[in-house]
Design an enzyme around this catalytic site. Structure first.
Site, PDB file in Angstrom:
ATOM      1  N   ASP A   1       0.834  -1.209   0.000  1.00 25.78           N
ATOM      2  CA  ASP A   1       0.000   0.000   0.000  1.00 25.78           C
ATOM      3  C   ASP A   1       0.868   1.258   0.000  1.00 25.78           C
ATOM      4  O   ASP A   1       2.019   1.232   0.443  1.00 25.78           O
ATOM      5  CB  ASP A   1      -0.872   0.051   1.261  1.00 25.78           C
ATOM      6  CG  ASP A   1      -1.848  -1.104   1.325  1.00 25.78           C
ATOM      7  OD1 ASP A   1      -2.190  -1.641   0.261  1.00 25.78           O
ATOM      8  OD2 ASP A   1      -2.257  -1.453   2.446  1.00 25.78           O
TER       9      ASP A   1
HETATM   10  N1  URA Z   1      -1.247  -5.991   3.783  1.00 24.55           N
HETATM   11  C1  URA Z   1      -1.713  -4.731   3.801  1.00 24.55           C
HETATM   12  O1  URA Z   1      -2.754  -4.470   4.402  1.00 24.55           O
HETATM   13  N2  URA Z   1      -1.034  -3.788   3.153  1.00 24.55           N
HETATM   14  C2  URA Z   1       0.117  -4.010   2.493  1.00 24.55           C
HETATM   15  O2  URA Z   1       0.700  -3.101   1.926  1.00 24.55           O
HETATM   16  C3  URA Z   1       0.595  -5.331   2.482  1.00 24.55           C
HETATM   17  C4  URA Z   1      -0.106  -6.302   3.127  1.00 24.55           C
END
Ligand code: URA
Length: 244
Positions: A102
């Site tokens: 993310d």
């Molecule tokens: N899980 C998440 O919620 N975000 C990420 O970036 C990776 C795994």
């Protein structure tokens, strides 16, 4: 010399199996001639086309990037935000990230121009461990963490068993640090898993992908993977149905 289907797969056009189909269907040309023979080998000098479009070939390259927060796991962003490929101005290859983190997650992410390798690592059948460290609002008790380890129900189904460990708890601020090891790679999975047990993730970092960790890297830095690491990742993906 490489097999034609491998070259097509590495260029990210299709999986190797799909590439074989394309060859059989007469959609692939080598130096202007349709080739339907699956075993055909090609060299770097051969011109390959799929459906009349030239296949751009590059030497495959593999990197591990320590992605900072505030960066998109993509090759470009409509809104002009920083993207993971911005960290590689001196690398003359069409890199893309293997999977995604993310915007506000930091940590390790593999970058490559090898489409086949990326598909292999991301395929849900191949279960590569990913280790995350999450700072959450609140302090979960043992029972709640056990629930997380057994699996929680998300809107896209139950999560597979995970390894979960409470690393520290700050009673004054009412926050905790939890380590979570999963082998699935669903969208925003860690954040959604914590939401499912009633906690919000305040900070999230991927500490490890398979056997690769962030040792020696500062935020925004990358290193090239060693050939034996690339080989081991391939083997991990194919031979380990589950490491948990
Ligand atoms: N899980 C998440 O919620 N975000 C990420 O970036 C990776 C795994």
């Amino acid at each position: 010399m490489e097999r034609l289907q491998k070259v097509i797969a590495q260029a990210g056009i299709a999986s190797r199996r799909k590439a074989e189909e394309m060859i059989r269907d007469g959609r692939v040309k080598v130096n202007g001639q349709v080739v339907t023979q699956l075993g055909t080998k090609v060299s770097a000098k051969d011109r390959i086309e799929v459906d009349g479009i030239p296949v751009e070939r590059e030497q495959p390259v593999y990197f591990l990037l320590y992605k900072p927060t505030g960066v998109i796991s993509s090759v470009k962003d409509d809104k002009g935000r920083k993207v993971v490929t911005d960290f590689f101005p001196e690398v003359d290859a069409r890199l893309f990230p293997v999977g995604r983190l993310d915007y506000d997650t930091s940590g390790c992410i593999i970058m490559t121009n090898d489409g086949e390798f990326a598909n292999l690592l991301m395929h849900p059948r191949y279960k590569i461990e990913k280790e995350y460290e999450a700072k959450i609002n609140g302090i979960p008790d043992k029972k709640t963490l056990k629930q997380l380890a057994r699996g929680v129900r998300l809107d896209d189904g139950w999560t597979a068993p995970a390894k979960v460990k409470l690393i520290s708890a700050d009673r004054k601020r009412n926050t905790a640090i939890v380590r979570l090891v999963i082998h699935e790679g669903r969208n925003r999975q860690v954040r959604r898993m914590f939401e499912a047990i009633g906690f919000k993730v305040l900070r999230l970092k991927r500490e490890r992908f398979g056997f690769l960790d962030l040792k020696g890297l500062a935020k925004g830095e990358y290193r090239e993977l060693k050939p034996h690491e690339v080989k081991r990742l391939r083997e991990l993906a194919v031979t380990q149905p589950s490491q948990i």
